[in-house]
Design a protein around this motif. Structure first.
Motif, PDB file in Angstrom:
ATOM      1  N   UNK A  42       0.829  -1.205   0.000  1.00  0.00           N
ATOM      2  CA  UNK A  42       0.000   0.000   0.000  1.00  0.00           C
ATOM      3  C   UNK A  42       0.861   1.252   0.000  1.00  0.00           C
ATOM      4  N   UNK A  43       0.844   1.929  -1.117  1.00  0.00           N
ATOM      5  CA  UNK A  43       1.573   3.186  -1.256  1.00  0.00           C
ATOM      6  C   UNK A  43       0.661   4.320  -0.791  1.00  0.00           C
ATOM      7  N   UNK A  75      -3.863   3.412   1.803  1.00  0.00           N
ATOM      8  CA  UNK A  75      -3.008   4.115   2.759  1.00  0.00           C
ATOM      9  C   UNK A  75      -3.143   5.604   2.474  1.00  0.00           C
ATOM     10  N   UNK A  76      -3.353   6.377   3.548  1.00  0.00           N
ATOM     11  CA  UNK A  76      -3.493   7.823   3.407  1.00  0.00           C
ATOM     12  C   UNK A  76      -2.787   8.499   4.581  1.00  0.00           C
ATOM     13  N   UNK A  77      -1.850   9.378   4.249  1.00  0.00           N
ATOM     14  CA  UNK A  77      -1.056  10.065   5.276  1.00  0.00           C
ATOM     15  C   UNK A  77      -0.472   9.080   6.282  1.00  0.00           C
ATOM     16  N   UNK A  78       0.012   7.971   5.748  1.00  0.00           N
ATOM     17  CA  UNK A  78       0.731   6.995   6.551  1.00  0.00           C
ATOM     18  C   UNK A  78      -0.120   5.918   7.200  1.00  0.00           C
ATOM     19  N   UNK A  89     -13.869  11.284   1.945  1.00  0.00           N
ATOM     20  CA  UNK A  89     -12.599  11.476   2.673  1.00  0.00           C
ATOM     21  C   UNK A  89     -11.961  10.120   2.932  1.00  0.00           C
ATOM     22  N   UNK A  90     -10.670   9.977   2.617  1.00  0.00           N
ATOM     23  CA  UNK A  90     -10.008   8.688   2.819  1.00  0.00           C
ATOM     24  C   UNK A  90      -9.890   8.281   4.281  1.00  0.00           C
ATOM     25  N   UNK A 102      -9.548  -2.257  10.592  1.00  0.00           N
ATOM     26  CA  UNK A 102      -8.280  -2.642   9.970  1.00  0.00           C
ATOM     27  C   UNK A 102      -7.134  -2.452  10.962  1.00  0.00           C
ATOM     28  N   UNK A 103      -6.238  -3.411  10.978  1.00  0.00           N
ATOM     29  CA  UNK A 103      -5.064  -3.334  11.857  1.00  0.00           C
ATOM     30  C   UNK A 103      -3.818  -3.550  11.018  1.00  0.00           C
ATOM     31  N   UNK A 104      -2.834  -2.686  11.240  1.00  0.00           N
ATOM     32  CA  UNK A 104      -1.534  -2.877  10.585  1.00  0.00           C
ATOM     33  C   UNK A 104      -0.537  -3.270  11.664  1.00  0.00           C
TER      34      UNK A 104
END
Ligand code: FES
Length: 119
Positions: free
Chosen positions: A15-16, A40-43, A84-85, A105-107
């Motif tokens: 995810x960029x 991915x948005x703003x990290x 909005x993302x 969601x969990x990273x």
């Protein structure tokens, strides 16, 4: 109480920031799988059901291309609604004021997971 389970969606490196979404499906016990995506948005990683709030169609053209040219909104390919993302809130278009259905969601450990509760 049943313990939460997690579904592996992709690697973090897939995810960029502001790039292509990773599409996946959520199986349902009774019915068709639900289309979904993570971006991915703003990290940070966010996930939503891939379903516009105007008409229940997928937002993208099955290519994971969801960000508009500004890189700050998710856009519906059908009629151009902008979401909005980071919240899924629709700021423009026929479904203005409504929100995409957010996923848990969990990273963790360089992987992206969906928290799911067994039925
Ligand atoms: S279906 Fe998404 S804006 Fe119409």
């Amino acid at each position: 109480m049943a313990a939460p389970q997690a579904l592996l969606i992709c690697r973090s490196s897939d995810l960029e920031d502001g790039g292509l979404a990773r599409r996946f499906e959520i199986a349902q016990a009774d019915g068709d799988p639900l289309p979904a995506f993570v971006i991915r948005y703003r990290g940070r990683v966010y996930g939503y059901l891939n379903r516009c709030r105007h008409i229940p169609v997928e937002l993208d053209l099955q290519d994971g291309n969801l960000f508009d040219l500004s890189g700050h909104y998710l856009i519906c390919s059908m009629h151009g609604a902008r979401y909005r993302p980071d919240t899924g809130y629709c700021t423009w278009g026929p479904c203005r004021g409504q929100s995409l259905t957010a996923l848990d969601i969990v990273e963790e450990d360089s992987q992206v997971w969906l928290n799911v509760m067994p039925a």
